[in-house]
Design a protein around this motif. Structure first.
Motif, PDB file in Angstrom:
ATOM      1  N   VAL A 138      -5.389 -27.829 -38.395  1.00 35.05           N
ATOM      2  CA  VAL A 138      -6.885 -27.423 -37.573  1.00 35.05           C
ATOM      3  C   VAL A 138      -6.562 -26.435 -36.866  1.00 35.05           C
ATOM      4  O   VAL A 138      -7.606 -25.625 -36.582  1.00 35.05           O
ATOM      5  CB  VAL A 138      -7.168 -28.909 -37.009  1.00 35.05           C
ATOM      6  CG1 VAL A 138      -8.681 -28.505 -36.033  1.00 35.05           C
ATOM      7  CG2 VAL A 138      -7.701 -29.798 -37.782  1.00 35.05           C
ATOM      8  N   GLN A 139      -5.408 -26.004 -36.258  1.00 37.06           N
ATOM      9  CA  GLN A 139      -5.301 -25.132 -35.060  1.00 37.06           C
ATOM     10  C   GLN A 139      -5.555 -23.871 -36.009  1.00 37.06           C
ATOM     11  O   GLN A 139      -6.045 -22.824 -35.312  1.00 37.06           O
ATOM     12  CB  GLN A 139      -3.881 -25.184 -34.646  1.00 37.06           C
ATOM     13  CG  GLN A 139      -3.422 -23.865 -33.705  1.00 37.06           C
ATOM     14  CD  GLN A 139      -4.188 -23.735 -32.500  1.00 37.06           C
ATOM     15  OE1 GLN A 139      -4.771 -24.682 -31.943  1.00 37.06           O
ATOM     16  NE2 GLN A 139      -4.293 -22.594 -32.016  1.00 37.06           N
ATOM     17  N   ARG A 140      -4.993 -23.711 -37.184  1.00 39.18           N
ATOM     18  CA  ARG A 140      -5.177 -22.323 -38.082  1.00 39.18           C
ATOM     19  C   ARG A 140      -6.886 -22.152 -38.294  1.00 39.18           C
ATOM     20  O   ARG A 140      -7.089 -20.669 -38.250  1.00 39.18           O
ATOM     21  CB  ARG A 140      -4.644 -22.543 -39.253  1.00 39.18           C
ATOM     22  CG  ARG A 140      -2.884 -22.485 -39.137  1.00 39.18           C
ATOM     23  CD  ARG A 140      -2.153 -22.434 -40.501  1.00 39.18           C
ATOM     24  NE  ARG A 140      -2.924 -20.999 -41.130  1.00 39.18           N
ATOM     25  CZ  ARG A 140      -2.029 -19.864 -40.992  1.00 39.18           C
ATOM     26  NH1 ARG A 140      -0.967 -19.877 -40.086  1.00 39.18           N
ATOM     27  NH2 ARG A 140      -2.552 -18.851 -41.617  1.00 39.18           N
ATOM     28  N   CYS A 141      -7.534 -22.943 -38.349  1.00 38.63           N
ATOM     29  CA  CYS A 141      -8.926 -22.887 -38.278  1.00 38.63           C
ATOM     30  C   CYS A 141      -9.686 -22.531 -37.187  1.00 38.63           C
ATOM     31  O   CYS A 141     -10.777 -21.909 -37.481  1.00 38.63           O
ATOM     32  CB  CYS A 141      -9.673 -24.089 -39.073  1.00 38.63           C
ATOM     33  SG  CYS A 141      -8.794 -24.768 -40.702  1.00 38.63           S
ATOM     34  N   ILE A 142      -9.056 -23.060 -36.023  1.00 40.40           N
ATOM     35  CA  ILE A 142     -10.073 -22.495 -34.746  1.00 40.40           C
ATOM     36  C   ILE A 142      -9.307 -21.495 -34.069  1.00 40.40           C
ATOM     37  O   ILE A 142      -9.602 -21.442 -32.886  1.00 40.40           O
ATOM     38  CB  ILE A 142     -10.316 -24.032 -34.200  1.00 40.40           C
ATOM     39  CG1 ILE A 142      -9.052 -24.599 -33.742  1.00 40.40           C
ATOM     40  CG2 ILE A 142     -10.986 -25.015 -34.734  1.00 40.40           C
ATOM     41  CD1 ILE A 142      -9.153 -25.642 -32.849  1.00 40.40           C
ATOM     42  N   ARG A 143      -8.227 -21.155 -34.515  1.00 36.78           N
ATOM     43  CA  ARG A 143      -7.450 -20.313 -33.538  1.00 36.78           C
ATOM     44  C   ARG A 143      -8.400 -18.895 -33.442  1.00 36.78           C
ATOM     45  O   ARG A 143      -9.023 -18.470 -34.210  1.00 36.78           O
ATOM     46  CB  ARG A 143      -6.298 -19.538 -34.386  1.00 36.78           C
ATOM     47  CG  ARG A 143      -5.204 -18.671 -33.931  1.00 36.78           C
ATOM     48  CD  ARG A 143      -4.056 -18.423 -34.696  1.00 36.78           C
ATOM     49  NE  ARG A 143      -4.450 -17.998 -35.929  1.00 36.78           N
ATOM     50  CZ  ARG A 143      -3.619 -17.798 -36.751  1.00 36.78           C
ATOM     51  NH1 ARG A 143      -2.183 -18.081 -36.673  1.00 36.78           N
ATOM     52  NH2 ARG A 143      -3.937 -17.252 -38.050  1.00 36.78           N
ATOM     53  N   PRO A 144      -8.500 -18.289 -32.297  1.00 40.60           N
ATOM     54  CA  PRO A 144      -9.077 -17.341 -31.724  1.00 40.60           C
ATOM     55  C   PRO A 144      -8.776 -16.045 -32.646  1.00 40.60           C
ATOM     56  O   PRO A 144      -7.558 -15.668 -32.845  1.00 40.60           O
ATOM     57  CB  PRO A 144      -8.771 -17.157 -30.248  1.00 40.60           C
ATOM     58  CG  PRO A 144      -8.295 -18.276 -29.895  1.00 40.60           C
ATOM     59  CD  PRO A 144      -7.654 -18.964 -31.019  1.00 40.60           C
ATOM     60  N   ARG A 145      -9.635 -15.331 -33.070  1.00 44.26           N
ATOM     61  CA  ARG A 145      -9.431 -14.067 -33.957  1.00 44.26           C
ATOM     62  C   ARG A 145      -9.662 -13.120 -33.061  1.00 44.26           C
ATOM     63  O   ARG A 145     -10.533 -12.759 -32.281  1.00 44.26           O
ATOM     64  CB  ARG A 145     -10.611 -14.206 -35.039  1.00 44.26           C
ATOM     65  CG  ARG A 145     -10.430 -15.369 -36.009  1.00 44.26           C
ATOM     66  CD  ARG A 145     -11.271 -15.169 -37.172  1.00 44.26           C
ATOM     67  NE  ARG A 145     -11.192 -16.284 -38.262  1.00 44.26           N
ATOM     68  CZ  ARG A 145     -11.610 -17.518 -38.136  1.00 44.26           C
ATOM     69  NH1 ARG A 145     -12.317 -17.833 -36.861  1.00 44.26           N
ATOM     70  NH2 ARG A 145     -11.409 -18.507 -38.929  1.00 44.26           N
ATOM     71  N   PRO A 146      -8.822 -11.948 -33.150  1.00 48.99           N
ATOM     72  CA  PRO A 146      -9.208 -10.760 -32.239  1.00 48.99           C
ATOM     73  C   PRO A 146     -10.276 -10.072 -33.013  1.00 48.99           C
ATOM     74  O   PRO A 146     -10.625 -10.012 -34.116  1.00 48.99           O
ATOM     75  CB  PRO A 146      -7.545  -9.979 -32.754  1.00 48.99           C
ATOM     76  CG  PRO A 146      -7.423 -10.270 -34.046  1.00 48.99           C
ATOM     77  CD  PRO A 146      -7.691 -12.142 -34.182  1.00 48.99           C
ATOM     78  N   GLN A 184      -4.613 -28.377 -27.916  1.00 46.38           N
ATOM     79  CA  GLN A 184      -5.572 -28.729 -26.811  1.00 46.38           C
ATOM     80  C   GLN A 184      -6.181 -27.477 -26.233  1.00 46.38           C
ATOM     81  O   GLN A 184      -7.368 -27.500 -25.860  1.00 46.38           O
ATOM     82  CB  GLN A 184      -5.027 -29.809 -25.726  1.00 46.38           C
ATOM     83  CG  GLN A 184      -4.576 -30.884 -26.029  1.00 46.38           C
ATOM     84  CD  GLN A 184      -5.516 -31.866 -26.722  1.00 46.38           C
ATOM     85  OE1 GLN A 184      -6.668 -31.904 -26.116  1.00 46.38           O
ATOM     86  NE2 GLN A 184      -5.563 -32.602 -27.791  1.00 46.38           N
ATOM     87  N   PRO A 185      -5.596 -26.493 -25.860  1.00 45.48           N
ATOM     88  CA  PRO A 185      -6.349 -25.364 -25.254  1.00 45.48           C
ATOM     89  C   PRO A 185      -7.393 -24.740 -25.985  1.00 45.48           C
ATOM     90  O   PRO A 185      -8.292 -24.328 -25.638  1.00 45.48           O
ATOM     91  CB  PRO A 185      -5.021 -24.346 -25.088  1.00 45.48           C
ATOM     92  CG  PRO A 185      -3.909 -25.288 -24.922  1.00 45.48           C
ATOM     93  CD  PRO A 185      -4.062 -26.198 -25.902  1.00 45.48           C
ATOM     94  N   SER A 186      -7.275 -24.745 -27.285  1.00 49.16           N
ATOM     95  CA  SER A 186      -7.929 -24.171 -28.339  1.00 49.16           C
ATOM     96  C   SER A 186      -9.352 -25.034 -28.386  1.00 49.16           C
ATOM     97  O   SER A 186     -10.403 -24.560 -28.483  1.00 49.16           O
ATOM     98  CB  SER A 186      -7.463 -24.018 -29.527  1.00 49.16           C
ATOM     99  OG  SER A 186      -6.285 -23.022 -29.683  1.00 49.16           O
ATOM    100  N   SER A 241      -9.179 -36.216 -37.345  1.00 50.75           N
ATOM    101  CA  SER A 241      -9.411 -37.491 -37.496  1.00 50.75           C
ATOM    102  C   SER A 241      -9.003 -37.624 -39.036  1.00 50.75           C
ATOM    103  O   SER A 241      -8.275 -38.488 -39.596  1.00 50.75           O
ATOM    104  CB  SER A 241     -10.720 -37.937 -37.167  1.00 50.75           C
ATOM    105  OG  SER A 241     -11.237 -37.988 -35.900  1.00 50.75           O
ATOM    106  N   VAL A 242      -9.547 -36.892 -39.696  1.00 49.76           N
ATOM    107  CA  VAL A 242      -9.376 -36.698 -41.480  1.00 49.76           C
ATOM    108  C   VAL A 242      -7.880 -36.533 -41.771  1.00 49.76           C
ATOM    109  O   VAL A 242      -7.550 -37.073 -42.427  1.00 49.76           O
ATOM    110  CB  VAL A 242     -10.513 -36.057 -42.210  1.00 49.76           C
ATOM    111  CG1 VAL A 242      -9.915 -35.782 -43.504  1.00 49.76           C
ATOM    112  CG2 VAL A 242     -11.816 -36.456 -41.992  1.00 49.76           C
ATOM    113  N   GLY A 243      -7.288 -35.741 -41.015  1.00 46.49           N
ATOM    114  CA  GLY A 243      -6.068 -35.274 -41.266  1.00 46.49           C
ATOM    115  C   GLY A 243      -4.974 -36.567 -40.852  1.00 46.49           C
ATOM    116  O   GLY A 243      -4.107 -36.882 -41.720  1.00 46.49           O
TER     117      GLY A 243
END
Length: 434
Positions: A196-204, A142-144, A165-167
């Protein structure tokens, strides 16, 4: 002029994208339950529906914590784009697990002990462990998602919602199609958000500095203070339409599994009425927050927006209810297979009343929240626990659950309508809770 038109067009596209993404999630959830209704026997489906209801109750902190994060970022311009507060995530997970614990205790403590959901020979600890994993995963992301929403990155936000949704449908629906145990299906529900979290995780960003304590959002306790009022209002409204399925399983899952399954199928179809006017409440919040004028003129504009939204919502609910009321048996056959849940037709018709009232009640609730009123916090924060207490009283037939739900939801809706119309409160407006 072109710039203004572009801004308006961008806002329309963003709104449509968010509405479509959320609607896709509702459709995926409905299709998943339709797969379960056809794949499982009535006993298994009633248990699956009860577990999904418990999961939905535990995930209620998700939208409020997202709203709190969006507010926080709106008040703190210049916050680094990778902001995704750990404290907010912890607060949401603590609140979600607390709700799950309260729901389980309220369901399991009456006579019958820890098997009130009638798991039978299904292993209990793996089942609850899988349910907890699904709660943590669902709240972890949720925070992401809120960070993307606050930044206006609606393309990635919509893609993330579509991925969820697809997942949800692909992984859990596939597990059901393969006759996997329900614990495995719940783990499949946990896998989607983590992917999904891995795909939208903030990148340094190379050379970027560490976030300050203020930029990280403060302590878990501070986020809980922000979360709880929103959770009482928005979560309470959602809980009102979910609790009956859990208690139907608790009361009838052992004595009459066929009856419990038919009730779960009927409740799933009737709950579609509650989700119909989502876009209406989203627009209502924006119109209420940005109502023109001041004083009496502003209150008049807010009342007009409320009245128009009530009319549109009533029309949508009326059309949906009429379709289901005219052909309840056909609707159940399309949903769960021919004659499997036909005995639930009368319950489907009865459940249209509380679900329709809840859909109408969502309109004044969002109107009041947009004005900065705490009225929905109190009304809905009290109504949901009250309904849980009433539903816990063993009924002779499922019809009693419908009557109790109708009474509590009807009273809550009437109270919010009166407050929204006669006691407009103009204070600092809030961001859209929709």
């Amino acid at each position: 002029m072109r710039t203004r038109q572009a801004i308006r067009l961008g806002g329309v596209r963003a709104s449509l994208l968010v509405v479509a993404a959320t609607a896709g999630g509702s459709i995926a959830s409905f299709l998943l339950q339709a797969i379960a209704a056809r794949q499982l026997d009535p006993d298994g489906f009633s248990l699956f529906a009860a577990l999904l209801a418990l999961l939905a109750i535990a995930l209620l902190p998700g939208p409020p914590i997202s709203l709190a994060i969006v507010r926080h970022l709106g008040d703190a311009p210049g916050t680094p784009p990778r902001f995704a507060p750990r404290a907010a995530r912890t607060a949401a997970i603590v609140a979600g697990l607390s709700l799950l614990g309260a729901a389980l205790l309220g369901t399991l403590l009456p006579p019958g002990g820890v098997d009130r959901l009638h798991l039978g020979d299904r292993p209990m600890l793996p089942m609850w462990g899988a349910l907890i994993a699904a709660v943590v995963a669902g709240l972890w992301i949720q925070p992401s998602l809120a960070r993307l929403q606050a930044a206006g990155d609606f393309a990635r936000y919509g893609a993330a919602q579509a991925g969820l949704s697809v997942g949800r449908l692909g992984l859990a629906g596939g597990a059901l199609a393969l006759d996997a145990p329900l614990g495995v299906v719940l783990l499949a529900l946990a896998a989607g958000p983590l992917l999904v979290q891995r795909c939208i995780r903030p990148r340094p960003v190379p050379g970027s500095r560490e976030l300050t304590a203020k930029e990280r959002g403060g302590s878990t306790l501070a986020w809980l203070r922000r979360l709880l009022p929103l959770l009482a209002a928005l979560g309470g409204l959602q809980a009102l339409v979910l609790l009956d399925v859990v208690f139907a399983r608790a009361h009838f899952g052992e004595s009459d599994p066929q009856q419990a399954g038919a009730y779960a199928a009927s409740a799933t179809l009737a709950r579609a009425l509650f989700h119909l006017p989502y876009a209406v409440t989203a627009v209502l919040v924006q119109r209420t927050v940005h109502a023109p004028g001041a004083g009496a003129a502003r209150r008049g504009a807010q009342r007009k927006a409320l009245l128009e939204s009530l009319l549109v919502t009533s029309g949508l609910v009326g059309i949906g209810a009429a379709i289901l009321a005219i052909a309840p048996t056909t609707a159940l056959e399309i949903f769960g297979g021919e004659e499997r849940y036909a005995e639930g037709a009368r319950w489907l018709v009865g459940l249209l009343v509380p679900m329709g009232l809840a859909a109408i009640g969502a309109v004044p609730a969002h109107s009041l929240l947009a004005r900065g009123s705490s009225t929905p916090v109190w009304i809905l924060g009290i109504s949901a626990p009250l309904l849980a207490v009433l539903l816990a009283i063993p009924p002779e037939a499922p019809d009693a659950l419908i009557a109790r739900s109708s009474a509590v939801i009807g009273a809550a809706t009437a109270a919010m309508l009166l407050c929204a119309w006669w006691m407009p409160r103009e204070s600092e407006s809030v961001s859209s809770p929709a």
